[in-house]
Scaffold this active site. Structure first.
Site, PDB file in Angstrom:
ATOM      1  N   LYS A   1       8.058   4.245  -5.941  1.00  0.00           N
ATOM      2  CA  LYS A   1       7.122   3.119  -5.817  1.00  0.00           C
ATOM      3  C   LYS A   1       5.874   3.389  -6.652  1.00  0.00           C
ATOM      4  CE  LYS A   1       5.059   0.287  -2.073  1.00  0.00           C
ATOM      5  NZ  LYS A   1       4.847   0.190  -0.618  1.00  0.00           N
TER       6      LYS A   1
ATOM      7  N   SER B   1       6.164  -4.334   1.273  1.00  0.00           N
ATOM      8  CA  SER B   1       5.660  -4.232  -0.074  1.00  0.00           C
ATOM      9  C   SER B   1       6.524  -3.404  -1.013  1.00  0.00           C
ATOM     10  CB  SER B   1       4.254  -3.625  -0.029  1.00  0.00           C
ATOM     11  OG  SER B   1       4.311  -2.279   0.408  1.00  0.00           O
TER      12      SER B   1
ATOM     13  N   SER C   1       6.547  -1.965   5.409  1.00  0.00           N
ATOM     14  CA  SER C   1       6.758  -2.067   3.964  1.00  0.00           C
ATOM     15  C   SER C   1       7.974  -1.325   3.407  1.00  0.00           C
ATOM     16  CB  SER C   1       5.506  -1.611   3.213  1.00  0.00           C
ATOM     17  OG  SER C   1       4.557  -2.654   3.174  1.00  0.00           O
TER      18      SER C   1
END
Ligand SMILES: [Zn+2]
Lengths: 480, 477
Positions: free
Chosen positions: B67, B142, B166
């Site tokens: 990420k 996310s 997330s």
């Protein structure tokens, strides 16, 4: 100036701790290095960096708390204090808020409100003609200082004069030096002081509106700044105008106080518990380890000088509040040369006067044993006080043994059994001023001054004043 | 899809050790796929072969997608934000360092909602990520890029972060496995912060075994993160095939789906109930349980997380790194312009919310109150775990929704996290596994356990996964 108002002063003192590394990262502390060489992701506030508490800084804070007799919190909290400014790379300072590491305590007569740990900001350098942020061409940031461990020491509003504030800071500085936790150098910024000042009618328990004097960078300026602010407030009150709560800057050159309108203004810092840190625990072991490093402190030492050595309070404090003086004094007393501690103590200011008020007597040519011997010689009246001062001057210049100097310079006291020495001088004094002699003989002791003065002068200070007085009265009694 | 990339991560690691496949070829195969990414899952893909790794390392040569918000030295790390435009960190996050130390190779950085704020991956400066099951739909957020990349076979596995869901929610919407470990299990050093007391790194993988393997090399105490802790035991690879003796609690409050009319979609509920039936068949006992304060979790979360974020994001001021707009005028103007142009709308909304919640005069009513609710929620879980081994809920009330369908309604968007937010508030681990499909879109099944129950959780998830038999290979083609 209205004398029916008294000043009420409280101090907030920031002290840089002399740890090896910064408060929350491993960068070394430095002073005077090229800019931005001691920084890392943590103290630069880079994304993703996290603080880790410096154990040495905690130890130092506990030491300070123990020295001040504070309560040490077994569990205290760090908070974030939010504000935007380029000297704060995270845009918040990690500080302590409602649960500080130390609460309460006192130093001398002044109560301590709290002591807490926090981190220092970076240094802003404004390039351009003004030297301040307004009107500069550009500003650059030096992060070397950023994250330096600080303790903030907050007093209760117990101070009543600028002089007392000055004395408090002096003893605090000595205390912190003795604890070996800081250089406490105001000029280098390792000790910074803000003062809260208000005035109130004498006898009133209510506090007046206070103003805050920021960042005074020397003991002298602090005293002058506070004095100027007291005068300003008294003039306001006298004119029937209110004192407005504000932050002021004291300009030592113009002696003027100006209101600060910047980040120092009343501000909502939105404190909240620092989620990157766990509560700060002080274990009994940490406390014990810190206690071992707390030596006898100036206020305790002054108390001991009074109680055990019989010194007057003023003398005791003068000595105890300067470690080098009290250390020297104690060594002189330990020499056990025959003078009492009070007699030895009386010679220290004489020595300081000769070597300079900032000098360490231990570094002078006068050993503590020599000073003790000198004090003993004078106490035993074998050397007069004036001659003793001469001996001390010689000692400061050359060093050596006081006894030998006395003999070499012929400074020993003249006494009545000293052949034609003192008795002869007294006789010539009476002969030289028969008027005075007559008055003294009639019991007017005020007239004895010139006679004693004559003998002292003629003996070049070797005579003992008390002895001269006794001899004059004896001679005049014989004549009656 | 080539045979190479059809191998799961654990299988690939085994094959590399056995010299059945070549790590260089595997990396190249993934690099090609990631480079041709049409989902906008990647923000950066390795430009060439990775630095050589120790062939004996446990994960030697298995590529990893990371990420964007994990700092990677010299490699763009922007947390999906314009305000970190051009930022290349001078250091690498601990979790990434742990994994490269175990032999993984860095394949690319994945797209995400800006600063991890979002549940649809539409709040990214790099544009939205598309769901590989239906490119007209969101992948969740996310960690949407990580979930989409794993689901689409653009990476064998990925790491993400979970603050209020997330990892689990995008895993659910993309049909992959996602684990949010106990708070502190993974170091946060080098993770660009959203909400420090909630953020936690975790794996996204095709199956539970891969997730466990990846997690086992992520965790560990890190002296650079004071909030990190050592797990009482290492993460082991799960082998359980049944759930004998396992007591599952189903919280009525969460199943009700909130009183905002959010409700749980019928298809999601159906899949959830079918999974419970499977669990029963595997030997688990199932009963309803109470988490009385759970319905308030969302409110508490949307005070605590923005409050922390308002401080965490204050450092992006244009002074030292990233975007700077202006600077010729005065300081306040530079701050305002930089932050005004650098942050997206959702980030600004949360900064304002958080700033407000911490303001003097409002602190007690908002932030202070939220902290109290947080404690109550943790107490609720503690009480529940006295009776149950795990809590089971649907991961998300919905399957993947259409791009833009909730973008203008932040409250509807926040309801995505209704079932995932209570766990991070309590600091406890939870995971999501695919439990089937509803109208051709994957549904996630969530299990949560007490702190440090990662191993038993993974065991239970493994047994369920075998029984469910979810097949996501179609979207990897
Ligand atoms: Zn540093």
């Amino acid at each position: 100036m209205s004398s029916s108002y008294e000043p009420v002063i409280g101090l907030e003192i920031h002290v840089q701790l002399r740890t090896r590394t910064k408060m929350f990262c491993g960068c070394e502390l430095s002073f005077g290095d090229p800019p931005n060489v001691h920084c890392c992701p943590v103290c630069l506030g880079l994304p993703g960096a996290l603080p880790v508490v410096n154990a040495a800084a905690v130890d130092f804070a506990v030491r300070i708390g123990l020295a001040l007799g504070s309560e040490i919190a077994p569990r205290s909290l760090f908070h974030r204090k939010n504000y935007f400014y380029p000297d704060s790379p995270k845009a918040y300072q990690i500080s302590q808020y409602d649960v500080p590491i130390c609460s309460g305590g006192c130093l001398g007569d002044v109560r301590i409100h709290r002591v807490h740990l926090e981190e220092d900001a970076a240094k802003l350098v404004h390039i351009g003609s003004s030297g301040r942020i307004h009107g500069s061409d550009r500003s650059v940031v030096d992060f070397n200082r950023c994250g330096t461990p600080l303790v903030e020491i907050v007093t209760e509003p117990d101070l009543r004069s600028p002089e007392q504030a000055h004395e408090f800071l002096t003893v605090l500085r000595t205390t912190l030096r003795q604890l070996e936790v800081s250089d406490v150098n105001m000029e280098e910024g390792s000790l910074r002081c803000d003062a809260n000042v208000s005035i109130r009618p004498v006898g009133s328990a209510r506090l007046g509106t206070k103003t805050e004097l920021k960042n005074m960078n020397s003991f002298r300026f602090l005293q002058r700044g506070i004095r100027a602010e007291i005068v300003r407030q008294q003039e306001l009150v006298a004119a029937g105008e209110p004192v407005v709560q504000e932050t002021l800057h004291f300009d030592p050159v113009s002696e003027r106080l100006t209101s600060l309108r910047s980040k120092e203004e009343a501000h909502d810092y939105r404190y909240f518990p620092e989620p990157d840190l766990v509560p700060l625990l002080v274990t009994p072991e940490m406390r014990a380890a810190a206690a071992e490093r707390v030596p006898e402190l100036p206020t305790d030492r002054a108390r001991r000088f009074e109680a055990e050595l019989g010194l007057r309070p003023g003398t005791a404090r003068d000595l105890a509040f300067r470690r080098e003086l009290s250390d020297y004094f104690e060594r002189a007393v330990a020499a056990d040369a025959g003078a009492t501690p009070v007699e030895v103590a009386n010679w220290i200011p004489q020595l300081v006067e000769r070597i300079g008020s900032a000098a360490d007597p231990a570094q002078s040519r006068v050993g503590p044993e020599a000073l003790a011997t000198l004090a003993a010689l004078v106490a035993a009246k074998r050397v007069s006080r004036d001659a003793g001062r001469e001996v001390l001057t010689t000692l400061v210049a050359e060093g050596g043994d006081p006894q030998a100097i006395v003999e070499r310079e012929g400074l020993g006291t003249l006494s009545d059994d000293d052949g034609d020495g003192l008795a002869a001088l007294v006789d010539s004094a009476l002969a030289a001023d028969p008027d005075a002699a007559a008055k003294v003989a009639q019991g007017n002791m005020k007239a004895i001054g010139p006679l004693v003065g004559y003998v002292m002068r003629e003996s070049k200070g070797r005579a003992d004043g008390g002895e001269v007085t006794r001899l004059i009265r004896e001679r005049l009694a014989e004549q009656v | 899809m080539t045979e190479l990339t059809e191998l799961g991560a654990a299988a690939a690691a085994r094959a590399i050790h056995a010299r059945e496949i070549d790590a260089g070829e595997l990396f190249e195969a993934y690099r090609e796929r990631a480079g041709a990414d049409e989902l906008n899952a990647f923000t950066w893909v390795a430009e060439g072969p990775p630095p050589p790794t120790d062939p004996a390392a446990p994960l030697a040569g298995v590529p990893l997608a990371v990420k964007d918000l994990f700092c990677t030295e010299g490699i763009p790390s922007q947390a999906g934000s314009r305000i970190l435009e051009g930022y290349r960190p001078p250091y690498t996050a601990t979790v990434v360092e742990n994994l490269t130390g175990a032999g993984v190779t860095l394949l690319g950085k994945t797209n995400q909602d800006e600063f991890a704020m979002g549940s649809s991956n539409e709040n990214s400066a790099f544009g939205p990520v598309l769901n590989p099951w239906d490119r007209g739909r969101v992948p969740g957020g996310s960690s949407g890029g990580s979930a989409a990349a794993v689901a689409a076979g653009l990476a064998p596995w990925a790491i993400g972060t979970d603050t209020g869901g997330s990892i689990r929610q995008p895993a659910s919407l993309c049909g992959v496995v996602g684990v949010k470990p106990t708070y502190g299990a993974c170091s946060r050093w080098g993770m660009i912060a959203f909400a420090s007391s909630l953020d936690q790194a975790g794996p996204l993988a095709r199956d539970v075994t891969d997730a466990a393997l990846l997690l086992s090399h992520m965790v560990g105490h890190d002296r650079r993160d004071s909030t990190s802790v050592a797990l009482p035991e290492p993460i082991t690879l799960p082998t359980a095939e049944d759930l004998t003796g396992i007591r599952l609690g189903v919280p009525e409050e969460l199943l009700a789906g909130g009183d905002d009319g959010a409700g749980i979609e019928p298809g999601v509920r159906e899949s959830f109930e079918a999974t419970l039936a499977l669990a029963e068949g595997l030997g688990a006992t199932i009963d309803t349980c109470r988490l009385p304060h759970a319905p308030h979790a969302l409110s508490a979360y949307y005070l605590i997380a923005p409050a922390e974020a308002s401080a965490n994001l204050a450092r992006y001021d244009g002074v030292r790194y990233g975007l700077r707009v202006g600077g010729e005028e005065d300081l306040a103007t530079m701050y305002t312009r930089t932050r005004g142009e650098g942050f997206g709308a959702e980030v600004k909304r949360r900064i304002m919310l958080g700033t407000y919640a911490l303001s003097s005069g409002y602190y007690d009513a908002y932030y202070g109150q939220a902290l109290k609710v947080r404690t109550k929620i943790a107490d609720d879980f503690r009480a529940a775990f006295a009776r149950f081994d795990f809590i089971a809920t649907p991961t998300s009330p919905w399957t993947a929704f259409e791009l833009g369908s909730k973008a203008d309604d932040p409250l509807a968007m926040y309801l995505n996290d209704f079932c995932t937010v209570p766990m991070p508030l309590a600091g406890i681990p939870a995971l999501s596994i695919p439990s089937g499909c509803s109208d051709g879109l994957p549904v996630g099944f969530q299990l949560a356990g007490p702190a440090f129950s990662e191993n038993p959780l993974l065991q239970a998830a493994h047994a369920l996964e075998r029984a469910i038999g979810f097949d996501g290979s179609q979207v990897r083609a």
